[in-house]
Design an enzyme around this catalytic site. Structure first.
Site, PDB file in Angstrom:
ATOM      1  CB  SER A 129       3.289  -2.466  -4.317  1.00 26.50           C
ATOM      2  OG  SER A 129       2.339  -3.188  -5.077  1.00 26.50           O
ATOM      3  CG  HIS A 166      -0.781   0.027  -4.978  1.00 30.49           C
ATOM      4  ND1 HIS A 166      -0.541   0.438  -6.266  1.00 30.49           N
ATOM      5  CD2 HIS A 166      -0.018  -1.084  -4.788  1.00 30.49           C
ATOM      6  CE1 HIS A 166       0.323  -0.393  -6.841  1.00 30.49           C
ATOM      7  NE2 HIS A 166       0.650  -1.323  -5.967  1.00 30.49           N
TER       8      HIS A 166
END
Length: 265
Positions: free
Chosen positions: A43, A247
């Site tokens: 990711s 993230h």
């Protein structure tokens, strides 16, 4: 030799000396223009958290560093197979199809999902400091004892399929600025434990990359001052949907990952 002849001879010599340099520069420019680039990984490479997704499953973002680099450099081909949630096994089994002997550049970030980092974060948020530190210790054990072999398998597969490629391995940022501005959330000890996991993940990845002749891009310095609890964070804390949590934001991809990747290439 007469002065006029000496001047002419010197000019000719200077012109001859500069020819290889000019030719070398042209060859380098041609080589860069012909670059064949494949971006694989998890990711942090797909751009989860950065928005403007090309798909809902792998969360490949148009703001991810591979897309930004491709847009700026116009390689002859660009394949973007990185996928949110991918482990090293997923990279080997599902993402290496575009690689070939003509591939000249590969980027990868992988290992965090193997170490169960998402599960560690869930434990830290929901179960308190003691459980968080215990989960972080378990992840560190996996990183030091099991992950090296998993990375070797993935890196060997990349080398076998793209033997002529320059491979850039990107690491992971620390999540928290310690003693920062956060007044709620997990404890400071838990934040320090999570940062230690990130440090060991980077150190192990760097060593395995170097042993395979790959270039390691360490993003920790780029993210210093931009972690969670900083005044200008480039990382999400807990978000909804949860998949973007912890993230890099679009700013983290463009301001953190992209410059590190650019300098490594």
């Amino acid at each position: 030799m007469r002065p006029s002849r000496f001047i002419k001879a010197t000019a000719v010599f200077a012109a001859l000396v500069t020819l290889p340099l000019a030719s070398s520069g042209t060859a380098l420019a041609d080589e860069r223009a012909a670059e064949s680039y494949v971006a694989v990984g998890d990711s942090y490479s797909s751009g989860a958290g950065a928005g403007d997704y090309q798909d809902s499953g792998c969360k490949r973002s148009n703001n991810a560093y591979p897309v930004l680099w491709s847009n700026a450099n116009s390689p002859s081909s660009f394949d973007f197979t990185a996928c949110s949630g991918a482990t090293t096994d997923d990279v080997v089994n599902n993402q290496l199809g575009p690689l070939s002997g003509s591939t000249s550049l590969v980027s990868i970030s992988a290992g965090g999902n193997d170490a169960g980092f998402a599960g560690v974060m869930t434990t830290c948020v929901l179960q308190g400091e003691s459980a968080c530190i215990s989960a972080a210790e378990e992840a560190r054990g996996y990183i030091n004892n099991t992950l090296p072999g998993k990375l070797d398998t993935a890196y060997n597969a990349i080398s076998a399929k793209a033997p002529n490629a320059k491979v850039v391995v990107l690491g992971y940022s620390r999540l928290y600025e310690l003693n920062g501005s956060c007044s709620v959330g997990i404890s400071e000890a838990a934040r320090a434990a999570l940062n230690k996991v990130a440090d060991e993940l980077n150190e192990v990845t760097n060593k395995r990359a170097a042993d395979h002749g790959f270039t390691f891009g360490d993003v920790r310095s780029a993210f210093t001052g931009h972690e969670i609890c900083s005044a200008d964070t480039w990382l999400h804390s807990v978000t909804f949907p949860l998949g973007d949590s912890y993230h890099p934001t679009a700013a983290g991809q463009s301001g953190g990952y992209l410059p590190v990747f650019r300098s490594a290439v």
